[in-house]
Design a protein around this motif. Structure first.
Motif, short mmCIF file in Angstrom:
data_model
loop_
_atom_site.label_atom_id
_atom_site.label_comp_id
_atom_site.label_asym_id
_atom_site.label_seq_id
_atom_site.Cartn_x
_atom_site.Cartn_y
_atom_site.Cartn_z
N TRP A 1 0.83 -1.12 -0.13
CA TRP A 1 0.01 -0.02 -0.11
C TRP A 1 0.92 1.34 -0.07
O TRP A 1 1.57 1.47 0.93
N TRP A 2 0.93 2.07 -0.99
CA TRP A 2 1.64 3.26 -1.24
C TRP A 2 0.89 4.64 -0.72
O TRP A 2 -0.48 4.82 -1.57
N ARG A 3 1.52 5.48 -0.08
CA ARG A 3 0.75 6.75 0.06
C ARG A 3 1.88 7.91 -0.56
O ARG A 3 2.96 7.75 -0.07
N ASP A 4 1.44 8.56 -1.62
CA ASP A 4 2.42 9.49 -2.09
C ASP A 4 3.60 8.99 -2.32
O ASP A 4 4.79 9.66 -1.92
N LEU B 1 3.72 7.18 -11.53
CA LEU B 1 2.21 7.15 -11.83
C LEU B 1 1.66 8.10 -11.25
O LEU B 1 0.77 8.70 -11.86
N GLY B 2 2.06 8.72 -10.16
CA GLY B 2 1.61 9.92 -9.49
C GLY B 2 0.29 10.18 -8.99
O GLY B 2 -0.40 10.86 -9.08
N CYS B 3 -0.15 8.75 -8.62
CA CYS B 3 -1.48 8.63 -7.80
C CYS B 3 -1.33 8.80 -6.30
O CYS B 3 -0.31 8.06 -5.89
N PRO B 4 -2.08 9.31 -5.44
CA PRO B 4 -1.83 9.56 -4.10
C PRO B 4 -1.66 8.27 -3.25
O PRO B 4 -1.32 8.00 -2.30
N PHE B 5 -2.73 7.21 -3.67
CA PHE B 5 -3.00 5.90 -2.83
C PHE B 5 -3.35 4.85 -3.79
O PHE B 5 -4.20 4.64 -4.33
N VAL B 6 -2.20 3.94 -3.85
CA VAL B 6 -2.49 2.86 -4.73
C VAL B 6 -1.96 1.53 -4.05
O VAL B 6 -1.05 1.57 -2.85
N THR B 7 -2.14 0.41 -4.54
CA THR B 7 -1.59 -0.74 -4.25
C THR B 7 -0.91 -1.18 -5.40
O THR B 7 -1.26 -1.06 -6.51
N THR B 8 -0.05 -2.15 -5.04
CA THR B 8 0.73 -2.90 -6.24
C THR B 8 0.53 -4.51 -5.47
O THR B 8 1.07 -4.77 -4.28
N ASP B 9 0.40 -5.57 -6.11
CA ASP B 9 0.29 -6.99 -5.96
C ASP B 9 1.45 -7.55 -6.49
O ASP B 9 1.45 -7.45 -7.67
N LEU B 10 2.46 -7.99 -5.55
CA LEU B 10 3.65 -8.58 -6.15
C LEU B 10 3.71 -10.07 -5.82
O LEU B 10 3.21 -10.46 -4.97
#
Ligand SMILES: Nc1ncnc2c1ncn2[C@@H]1O[C@H](COP(=O)(O)OP(=O)(O)OP(=O)(O)O)[C@@H](O)[C@H]1O
Ligand SMILES: [Mg+2]
Length: 315
Positions: free
Chosen positions: A216-219, A254-263
């Motif tokens: 989970w990524w914030r900024d 990508l520049g989106c404030p709140f994203v998830t990446t599934d690895l």
């Protein structure tokens, strides 16, 4: 230490049977947000998906300012309608409709993650439409030979793997058509955007670990690492952190404030990005740390930009 502010406001989906309650699936998150000093507002997800954004926001007070959404997936067009309805009453979504679509739909994030994610191609089609043989052939020709996975811009039919998801050999046009046609049929009116074909890669499950790790990524900062919500195992492999470095650059781009990446771990030991998502509509593993999750939204943005020495803020 992250600070919380009383100004964090989150739109949750209401319980379909009780307009004053959050949907049971998000009730714990709503409770945790209130405990952290945030404000929960409710929207009617059914009304939004039915095309009535005004009714969806009927319980949202005027003048909320910027708000987060946290709930069931919303098609990108309906998300834009939600933002427009909020703006008519002095509110807006923190994640713009453009940013939401970019993170939510594969064509929005694919180029940014090229090299980190399986080679993919797509054909825009509406619900119920199976691309013709020529279109499918061109799509297959853009992928390396071998097996592939079928999905739409957002979802697969992974639970119908053999009939509607996995294509054993792209060199067999009849089989490709059969799987894609079944996928389109099963998606029905929910087919989103079009048909995506992805090169199949062989993933392995690290011992005692979840098959996929959701970050989970914030900024642009990896703030929380959980198992994928489908995983029966909540553990995330140790020594996972180095895998995040190349992904970090892509998330920033990508520049989106709140994203998830599934690895997922490929058989050759390389961590691959299977999927990117908007954090507002990514499901949270039931054993994930709710307090840490809530702080993703309530924490002060300036603090989030300060890199921690390890590169990852502990979950
Ligand atoms: N290119 C690929 N190679 C191998 N396996 C894949 C590939 N793409 C998807 N899969 C498998 O299929 C599953 C579903 O794919 P994906 O996550 O893209 O679809 P989804 O339906 O959006 O799932 P989710 O529940 O995570 O939202 C993945 O978790 C993975 O196990
Ligand atoms: Mg997935």
């Amino acid at each position: 230490m992250a600070t919380t502010t009383a100004t964090t406001t989150v739109l949750h989906c209401r319980d379909p049977l009780n307009e004053r309650r959050a949907d049971a699936h998000f009730a714990a998150e709503a409770r945790q947000l209130r405990a952290a000093g945030g404000t929960v507002l409710l929207i009617d997800h059914d009304a939004l998906l039915a095309g009535d954004a005004e009714r969806a926001v009927a319980r949202v007070p005027e003048g909320t300012g910027a708000v987060w959404y946290r709930g069931w997936m919303i098609p990108a067009g309906r998300y834009a309608a939600l933002d427009a309805a909020l703006r008519r009453r002095g509110g807006e979504l923190v994640v713009t409709p453009e940013a939401y679509r970019r993170a939510h739909e594969l064509p929005g994030w694919y180029e940014t993650f090229a090299g980190l994610t399986p080679v993919s191609g797509w054909l825009p089609v509406g619900p119920g439409v199976v691309p013709d043989a020529e279109g499918l052939g061109a799509l297959a020709a853009g992928l390396p030979p071998g097996a592939a996975v079928v999905k739409d811009y957002v979802k697969s039919r992974k639970h119908e793997w053999d009939e509607a998801c996995y294509v054993p050999d792209l060199g067999d046009p009849a089989a490709l058509h059969r799987v894609v046609a079944r996928f389109v049929e099963l998606q029905g009116e929910f087919l989103t955007g079009g048909v995506v074909l992805r090169a199949f890669e062989h993933f392995v499950i690290p011992q005692g670990s979840a098959a996929e790790v959701r970050v989970w990524w914030r900024d642009g900062v990896p703030r929380l690492v959980t198992a994928h919500p489908d995983s029966p195992v909540a553990e995330v492999p140790q020594a996972f952190e180095p895998a995040l470095e190349p992904v970090r650059a892509a998330v920033e781009a990508l520049g989106c404030p709140f994203v998830t990446t599934d690895l997922a771990l490929r058989a050759d030991g390389v961590w691959r990005v299977v999927e990117v998502g908007d954090g507002q509509v990514s499901d949270l593993h039931r054993e994930a740390d709710q307090v840490a999750f809530t702080s993703l939204l309530t924490a002060d943005r300036a603090l989030l930009r300060t890199p921690s020495p390890s590169g990852t803020t502990p979950a």
